[in-house]
Design a protein around this motif. Structure first.
Motif, PDB file in Angstrom:
ATOM      1  N   LEU A  34       0.855  -1.294   0.008  1.00  0.00           N
ATOM      2  CA  LEU A  34       0.077  -0.112   0.140  1.00  0.00           C
ATOM      3  C   LEU A  34       0.881   1.244  -0.018  1.00  0.00           C
ATOM      4  O   LEU A  34       1.788   1.099   0.820  1.00  0.00           O
ATOM      5  CB  LEU A  34      -0.864   0.105   1.298  1.00  0.00           C
ATOM      6  CG  LEU A  34      -1.912   1.217   1.386  1.00  0.00           C
ATOM      7  CD1 LEU A  34      -3.187   1.220   0.302  1.00  0.00           C
ATOM      8  CD2 LEU A  34      -2.542   1.337   2.700  1.00  0.00           C
TER       9      LEU A  34
ATOM     10  N   LYS B 292      -3.440  10.026  -1.214  1.00  0.00           N
ATOM     11  CA  LYS B 292      -4.141   9.036  -1.970  1.00  0.00           C
ATOM     12  C   LYS B 292      -3.253   7.924  -1.815  1.00  0.00           C
ATOM     13  O   LYS B 292      -2.278   7.967  -1.614  1.00  0.00           O
ATOM     14  CB  LYS B 292      -3.742   9.669  -3.492  1.00  0.00           C
ATOM     15  CG  LYS B 292      -4.585  10.607  -3.971  1.00  0.00           C
ATOM     16  CD  LYS B 292      -4.554  11.059  -5.239  1.00  0.00           C
ATOM     17  CE  LYS B 292      -5.663  10.210  -6.229  1.00  0.00           C
ATOM     18  NZ  LYS B 292      -5.794  10.539  -7.526  1.00  0.00           N
ATOM     19  N   SER B 293      -4.043   6.676  -1.674  1.00  0.00           N
ATOM     20  CA  SER B 293      -3.397   5.345  -1.767  1.00  0.00           C
ATOM     21  C   SER B 293      -3.694   4.560  -2.732  1.00  0.00           C
ATOM     22  O   SER B 293      -4.785   4.824  -3.610  1.00  0.00           O
ATOM     23  CB  SER B 293      -3.804   4.726  -0.250  1.00  0.00           C
ATOM     24  OG  SER B 293      -5.113   4.467  -0.320  1.00  0.00           O
ATOM     25  N   SER B 294      -2.762   3.773  -3.090  1.00  0.00           N
ATOM     26  CA  SER B 294      -2.726   2.922  -4.253  1.00  0.00           C
ATOM     27  C   SER B 294      -2.046   1.374  -3.722  1.00  0.00           C
ATOM     28  O   SER B 294      -1.240   1.526  -3.076  1.00  0.00           O
ATOM     29  CB  SER B 294      -1.812   3.296  -5.289  1.00  0.00           C
ATOM     30  OG  SER B 294      -2.285   4.639  -5.819  1.00  0.00           O
ATOM     31  N   GLU B 295      -2.606   0.277  -4.217  1.00  0.00           N
ATOM     32  CA  GLU B 295      -2.184  -1.033  -3.851  1.00  0.00           C
ATOM     33  C   GLU B 295      -1.563  -1.576  -5.107  1.00  0.00           C
ATOM     34  O   GLU B 295      -2.456  -1.612  -6.122  1.00  0.00           O
ATOM     35  CB  GLU B 295      -3.352  -1.718  -3.134  1.00  0.00           C
ATOM     36  CG  GLU B 295      -2.975  -3.022  -2.494  1.00  0.00           C
ATOM     37  CD  GLU B 295      -4.062  -3.688  -1.831  1.00  0.00           C
ATOM     38  OE1 GLU B 295      -3.959  -3.659  -0.672  1.00  0.00           O
ATOM     39  OE2 GLU B 295      -5.219  -4.087  -2.572  1.00  0.00           O
ATOM     40  N   PHE B 296      -0.429  -2.233  -4.949  1.00  0.00           N
ATOM     41  CA  PHE B 296       0.054  -3.019  -5.878  1.00  0.00           C
ATOM     42  C   PHE B 296       0.449  -4.405  -5.421  1.00  0.00           C
ATOM     43  O   PHE B 296       0.772  -4.648  -4.671  1.00  0.00           O
ATOM     44  CB  PHE B 296       1.449  -2.282  -6.486  1.00  0.00           C
ATOM     45  CG  PHE B 296       1.072  -0.712  -6.825  1.00  0.00           C
ATOM     46  CD1 PHE B 296       0.705  -0.545  -8.029  1.00  0.00           C
ATOM     47  CD2 PHE B 296       1.631   0.321  -5.900  1.00  0.00           C
ATOM     48  CE1 PHE B 296       0.665   0.950  -8.606  1.00  0.00           C
ATOM     49  CE2 PHE B 296       1.224   1.488  -6.271  1.00  0.00           C
ATOM     50  CZ  PHE B 296       0.947   1.720  -7.681  1.00  0.00           C
TER      51      PHE B 296
ATOM     52  N   THR C 199       0.648   8.717  -0.870  1.00  0.00           N
ATOM     53  CA  THR C 199       0.961   9.567  -1.598  1.00  0.00           C
ATOM     54  C   THR C 199       0.092  10.990  -1.300  1.00  0.00           C
ATOM     55  O   THR C 199      -0.827  10.803  -1.115  1.00  0.00           O
ATOM     56  CB  THR C 199       1.428   9.644  -3.162  1.00  0.00           C
ATOM     57  OG1 THR C 199       0.318   9.502  -3.836  1.00  0.00           O
ATOM     58  CG2 THR C 199       2.305   8.407  -3.580  1.00  0.00           C
TER      59      THR C 199
END
Length: 64
Positions: free
Chosen positions: A35, A45-49, A38
């Motif tokens: 997770l 904002k969050s992004s999951e990879f 930024t």
């Protein structure tokens, strides 16, 4: 002689790198995810990879 890269080796390196940078790494359904949070315009904002998928794809491409 072609080299073979193992996804597990790359996955371990990815996990270590993201943990060292302070990101949250977790497991779900047998795969490892990161997770990444930024800040954009004063808003988080969050992004999951999926690190498991990234490692598998990279190992396959690097082993050609």
């Amino acid at each position: 002689m072609p080299r073979t890269f193992e996804p597990d080796q790359l996955l371990t390196a990815l996990i270590d790198a993201f943990l060292k940078d302070g990101h949250f790494v977790h497991a779900r359904n047998g795969k490892m995810f990161v997770l990444v949070v930024t800040e954009e315009g004063g808003e988080d904002k969050s992004s999951e990879f999926c690190l498991s998928d990234i490692a598998e794809h990279a190992a396959r491409r690097m082993s050609k």
